[in-house]
Enzyme design. Structure first.
Site, PDB file in Angstrom:
ATOM      1  N   CYS A  21     -17.165  -2.157   4.551  1.00  0.00           N
ATOM      2  CA  CYS A  21     -18.146  -1.394   5.318  1.00  0.00           C
ATOM      3  C   CYS A  21     -18.083   0.072   4.913  1.00  0.00           C
ATOM      4  CB  CYS A  21     -17.932  -1.550   6.812  1.00  0.00           C
ATOM      5  SG  CYS A  21     -16.281  -1.243   7.383  1.00  0.00           S
ATOM      6  N   GLN A  24      -0.192  -9.755  -6.222  1.00  0.00           N
ATOM      7  CA  GLN A  24      -0.579 -11.180  -6.269  1.00  0.00           C
ATOM      8  C   GLN A  24       0.321 -12.000  -7.192  1.00  0.00           C
ATOM      9  OE1 GLN A  24      -2.747 -12.451  -4.234  1.00  0.00           O
ATOM     10  NE2 GLN A  24      -3.579 -10.513  -3.450  1.00  0.00           N
ATOM     11  N   THR A  72       0.843  -1.203   0.000  1.00  0.00           N
ATOM     12  CA  THR A  72       0.000   0.000   0.000  1.00  0.00           C
ATOM     13  C   THR A  72       0.877   1.251   0.000  1.00  0.00           C
ATOM     14  OG1 THR A  72      -1.888  -1.073   1.046  1.00  0.00           O
ATOM     15  CG2 THR A  72      -1.701   1.292   1.374  1.00  0.00           C
ATOM     16  N   ASN A 119      -6.722  -9.113  -7.362  1.00  0.00           N
ATOM     17  CA  ASN A 119      -6.750  -9.828  -6.078  1.00  0.00           C
ATOM     18  C   ASN A 119      -8.106 -10.442  -5.767  1.00  0.00           C
ATOM     19  OD1 ASN A 119      -7.517  -6.987  -5.795  1.00  0.00           O
ATOM     20  ND2 ASN A 119      -7.759  -7.441  -3.627  1.00  0.00           N
ATOM     21  N   ALA A 170       5.614  -8.645   0.731  1.00  0.00           N
ATOM     22  CA  ALA A 170       6.228  -9.933   1.109  1.00  0.00           C
ATOM     23  C   ALA A 170       5.211 -10.920   1.676  1.00  0.00           C
ATOM     24  CB  ALA A 170       7.348  -9.684   2.116  1.00  0.00           C
ATOM     25  N   HIS A 171       4.218 -10.404   2.403  1.00  0.00           N
ATOM     26  CA  HIS A 171       3.301 -11.348   3.063  1.00  0.00           C
ATOM     27  C   HIS A 171       2.343 -12.026   2.092  1.00  0.00           C
ATOM     28  CE1 HIS A 171      -0.570  -8.969   3.483  1.00  0.00           C
ATOM     29  NE2 HIS A 171       0.258  -8.028   3.070  1.00  0.00           N
ATOM     30  N   THR A 198      14.939   3.738   9.086  1.00  0.00           N
ATOM     31  CA  THR A 198      15.838   2.583   9.217  1.00  0.00           C
ATOM     32  C   THR A 198      15.175   1.342   8.628  1.00  0.00           C
ATOM     33  OG1 THR A 198      16.735   3.554  11.217  1.00  0.00           O
ATOM     34  CG2 THR A 198      17.171   1.214  10.878  1.00  0.00           C
TER      35      THR A 198
END
Lengths: 380, 96
Positions: free
Chosen positions: A324, A176, A70, A148, A197-198, A234
């Site tokens: 929502c 994706q 994001t 996605n 990465a996730h 950092t």
């Protein structure tokens, strides 16, 4: 448990977790510090950047680490707007909210954004794109590469050709992608790409921004000179090392993994069909250019929220694209964008597969869904 | 959970409609939300998940009773989430 929400987040394997733990322990110092532990951390960061670049088909000077995809997307969109405030940004109506809401911000700042409507498969009509490129001075076209919610994979080459013809930069939200395809950024010859990465078995908290040239966008975060002086702060070294390891796993195993996913997706759809229930595959057909891992299924006259609740009770985790908006729950903007018929839209849910499910799992999921439909428990 | 119910007390209808729309105390939603999400101010999606939990509780009571009617007094603790006047005996009836 059968976890079918990999497009939301994937689970890191033990080795990736161990690699991150080791990096936290062994490379604790700040990579900007000029002493032995700092230099060791800098070296490890550079190795990770080089390997990640290689896995993505590019070179390390084009890789910038962010906190999330994001953030990477926001950096491209807002950073382009800050650099070229008078020019137009083009996007589509089936983008992730990271793109749509960054564009909304640009509009609120007085920028000009055009949101093109995609077709029923989630692809953008090229003639529409060319018309807008021809009619406006466009700084950026930002599109989702692999949708996605639908799994649609866009055809990059003709879009890129148009962008080059009209001197617009092309950004692809490729979040994706890497878990399912070997990405070759230099071959694609685009200007920007965003990753997380996730989404490919790495940790949360690491995003990647690929950029071809660093003078085409402004920074969003100012401070130190990290990340090509484009993103201060950092570096999250342990996360980046975990990202490197996870991406390497994908890169080396992708062919086997994708074959498993495709076979499992096919057996799921076949089993669902055998049950004689009324459903549709939203978005591209299974034979179209798509990720086989993302299946958006709409069940006629069903309430997908209830079905997802019941599936969870049965140990099956799926996702709804709903969002929502103040006091109402609305169907996903993507499903609305591709005009899913009214009878199916509220009964739509996303299954996102990995290589870890078995055929038995997928048969069980299809049969459980069919039973729920037949029982009338989830009827709207 | 989308089944229709009638909640009656002394021949007076207190609620008629889908289980998911039954009257639930605001405090009960908040308490359940804290229990599930540690969130005292849930968004509409989380609120609707909480409502499904309550509907599920009611469905289970009907299943266990194996009949289309249950009595509030017999399940006072379990059904405490309902926002209804319980000063008189209350029955909950499954429709259809």
């Amino acid at each position: 448990m059968i976890y079918l929400d990999h497009a939301a987040t994937t689970k890191s394997d033990e080795e990736t977790i161990q690699v991150m733990n080791d990096a936290t322990r062994n490379f604790f110092a700040n990579p900007s510090s000029l002493h032995d532990p700092g230099i060791a951390a800098r070296k490890r960061l550079n190795v990770a950047r080089r390997n990640i670049a290689r896995y993505l088909g590019t070179e390390k000077q084009h890789i910038l680490f962010t906190g999330t995809a994001t953030e990477a997307i926001n950096t491209v969109i807002k950073g382009t707007f800050f650099k070229h405030p008078k020019k137009t940004i083009i996007t589509s109506n089936v983008e992730h909210n990271a793109t749509l809401n960054a564009c909304k911000f640009v509009k609120a700042q007085g920028g000009h954004v055009i949101t093109l409507e995609s077709d029923a498969t989630g692809n953008m009509p090229l003639d529409e794109l060319e018309k807008v490129l021809n009619d406006h001075t466009v700084s950026l076209v930002s599109l989702i590469y692999a949708n996605n919610e639908l799994g649609t994979i866009i055809d990059v080459a003709p879009i890129n050709e148009l962008c080059k013809k009209y001197q617009a930069k092309l950004h692809l939200d490729m979040v994706q992608g890497p878990a399912h395809q070997r990405i070759k950024l230099d071959e694609l010859d685009i200007d920007y790409a965003s990753f997380a990465a996730h989404k490919f078995y790495g940790p949360r908290g690491v995003g990647i921004l690929y950029f071809k040239a660093k003078d085409t966008f402004d920074s969003l975060i100012h401070g130190g000179r990290q990340e090509h002086q484009k993103r201060a702060g950092t570096e999250n070294l342990a996360g980046i090392v975990g990202c490197e390891h996870a991406l390497g796993r994908c890169y080396h195993n992708i062919d086997t993994w994708e074959a498993t996913i495709r076979a499992n997706a096919e057996i799921f759809l076949e089993t669902l069909k055998k049950n004689n229930i009324d459903f549709r595959l939203n978005g591209p057909s299974f034979s179209d250019k798509r990720l086989p891992s993302i299946l958006n299924i709409g069940f006629k006259d069903q309430d997908a929220q209830i079905m997802a609740f019941k599936l969870n009770e049965a140990g099956i985790c799926v996702s709804l694209g709903s969002a929502c908006h103040s006091e109402v729950i609305e169907a996903s903007h993507v499903l609305q964008g591709i005009r899913v018929p009214e009878a199916y839209i509220d009964g739509s849910m996303r299954l996102s597969l990995s290589h870890e499910e078995t055929k038995t799992d997928m048969i069980k999921v299809a049969n459980t869904m069919a039973e729920l439909v037949k029982s009338g428990e989830c009827k709207k | 959970m989308n089944k229709k119910i009638i909640i009656q007390s002394d021949a007076q209808v207190l609620f008629k409609g889908k289980m998911l729309n039954m009257p639930v105390k605001k405090d009960a939603i908040k308490e359940k939300s804290i229990e599930l999400f540690d969130d005292e101010d849930p968004c509409i999606i989380h609120q609707s998940y909480v409502m499904k939990q309550f509907a599920e509780t009611l469905e289970t009571l009907f299943k266990d009773a194996n009949q289309p009617v249950i009595y509030y007094n017999e399940h006072r603790d379990t059904l405490d989430f309902l926002d209804i006047d319980t000063s008189k005996p209350v029955e909950i009836r499954l429709k259809g």
